[in-house]
Every structure is written in structure tokens, then in C-alpha cells.
Design an enzyme around this catalytic site. Sequence first.
Site, PDB file in Angstrom:
ATOM      1  N   GLY A   1      -1.219  47.169  37.362  1.00 47.12           N
ATOM      2  CA  GLY A   1      -2.425  46.357  37.397  1.00 47.12           C
ATOM      3  C   GLY A   1      -2.332  45.217  36.392  1.00 47.12           C
ATOM      4  O   GLY A   1      -1.272  44.649  36.165  1.00 47.12           O
ATOM      5  N   LEU A   2      -3.484  44.900  35.780  1.00 52.48           N
ATOM      6  CA  LEU A   2      -3.578  43.819  34.795  1.00 52.48           C
ATOM      7  C   LEU A   2      -3.132  42.482  35.388  1.00 52.48           C
ATOM      8  O   LEU A   2      -2.472  41.680  34.743  1.00 52.48           O
ATOM      9  CB  LEU A   2      -2.757  44.140  33.544  1.00 52.48           C
ATOM     10  CG  LEU A   2      -3.156  45.409  32.773  1.00 52.48           C
ATOM     11  CD1 LEU A   2      -2.202  45.652  31.621  1.00 52.48           C
ATOM     12  CD2 LEU A   2      -4.589  45.308  32.290  1.00 52.48           C
ATOM     13  N   CYS A   3      -3.479  42.259  36.646  1.00 51.12           N
ATOM     14  CA  CYS A   3      -3.146  40.995  37.301  1.00 51.12           C
ATOM     15  C   CYS A   3      -4.319  40.503  38.144  1.00 51.12           C
ATOM     16  O   CYS A   3      -4.143  40.026  39.270  1.00 51.12           O
ATOM     17  CB  CYS A   3      -1.889  41.130  38.152  1.00 51.12           C
ATOM     18  SG  CYS A   3      -1.869  42.535  39.278  1.00 51.12           S
ATOM     19  N   GLY A   4      -5.520  40.664  37.607  1.00 51.54           N
ATOM     20  CA  GLY A   4      -6.707  40.167  38.287  1.00 51.54           C
ATOM     21  C   GLY A   4      -6.973  40.885  39.599  1.00 51.54           C
ATOM     22  O   GLY A   4      -6.785  42.100  39.705  1.00 51.54           O
TER      23      GLY A   4
END
Length: 287
Positions: free
Chosen positions: A85-88
Site C-alpha cells: 500500500g502507501l500509494c494513495g
Amino acid sequence: MGLRDIKQRIKSTKSTQQITKAMNLVASSKLQKIKGRVVAARPFLLEIRRVLSNIILQTEEIHNAYIDKRPVENSLVIVIAGDRGLCGAYNSNVLKEAVKVINSRKSVKVIALGGKTLKFFSDKNYDIIKFVTGISDKPFYEDATEISNIALEMFAMGDIDEVVVVYTKFLSMLSYEVTVETMLPVDTASFTFEDDDKKEFNDVMEFEPKAEMVLNHLLPKYVNVLLFDAMLEAAACELASRTASMDSATKNADERIEDMTLSYNRARQSVITKEIIEVVAGANALN
């Protein structure tokens, strides 16, 4: 909130900011490399399409297992999303579109590329026949070949009637487009070229061996390259989204640190003022 608590939160936010800065730098570095690979792969895909289109235009009543259309009863959907994750909203946008594609078909099998894809479809009990993780931001041609060969074999055997890939096409650092593309059967009529005049068959072109044999050899290669191109595009989108998200998180941390530092200074000033008042009040009482 006491001074100690505010100070601890400032320290914690600074630590988080260091992590987001590092992740931003790593994603940005990887993005520059993958962008070069995307740009290098696009002309190769275009030329294969041009040759395939020329063969079809040259040869009358040509038949091939990979281009002949048939009624669609069973579909294979290849979904490409990220491992992390951590990609909007990158992963959720791809998965939402994939669900729409799957729900619009009768019987569907899924090939999941990416850890987020695997988890999403496993939790919802979809029929996953193959999954690959750990390559979403660094795909290689061998990965694409292994996966697409499974699709080619199933299609040739008649186990499935179409193969669809859902991925994201890289447009710019701040923009990408969720794309649904039919890999099989190959439809050369849908091919687009920047220079339409070169799409027409050139009478000077000759094939050795025969055009049909070239077509039989090129079609599986085209499917391999098409999936590899989709994986590269998706990797660029994932890294661009992560770069932007980590940059935004770093800036938000800056703002949060400034706000908490201001609160800390005000609270500290209030404590000092209170202590001065108490000292003056004590001195006056002694007098």
C-alpha cells in the site's frame, strides 16, 4: 496535553517524517528506472502490432486459434495491482474496475498479480488459478512470459474464450488511467497507430517463411509483450503514486510539526509565566 506529551508527539512525527522521506526517495529512484523501461518497450509493441496488421491485410481468409472469435462463456481476467500500500488510491482504483469487469461476465477465472490483488480476491473467494507477488514494482519479461503462456494454453485448449487484463496506463507523474484491454482473441482491427498512413499494408513487404507461419510465431510473442508492457505501465503508476503519497505525507508532517511546536512553545510560555507569578506572589506575601 502536557509539555512532555507534546514533545513526545513531535519526536514521533519527526521519526515518521524521516521514513516518508526515505520512501519517497526510494520510490522516486525506482520510478526513473521503470520509466526508461516503459519508454523502451512501447516502440517494440507498436512494431509488432504493425507487422500483425500488415499480415492480416495481406492474407485473405486467414484463420488462427488466437484471432478467431467465438461466443464468450468462460473468461480469464488478469489483474495487475501493487504488492504494498502507501500509494494513495492506486490499488483500490484498479481493484474496483476489475470487479466491474468480472461482474459483467458469466464465468471468470482470475490471475492475480500483486500482493494487494491476491488478498482482495482471496478474501472474496474468487477463482484464482495463478498468483504472483513481489514483482509489482520490478517486473521482468520472464514473469510476463510465464503468466501469458498459461493464458495462451488455456485459450488454445478452449478452456477460456477470452483473456482480459486490467491495469493502469502511465500518463504522467500525477496522472494514470485504469485500462481494460482484451489480450485474446487478438483483434488487429482495434490497433491504433500515431501515423495512420503506415497502418496500410506495404506491397513491397514480403514474408519468409509464409505470412501464416510468421503470424503463428508472432501472435504468442505479441501476447507476451502486451502483458509485459501492461506490467511495466502498472509499475510506473504504482511508483508514481507512492512518490506523490510519500511527498504529501512528508509535507503534512512538516505542517503537523510546526503546529505542535507552536503549541509546545505556548504551553511552555504559559508554564514559565505561571511560575513567575507564583514567585512574585510568594515574595509579596513575605513582605
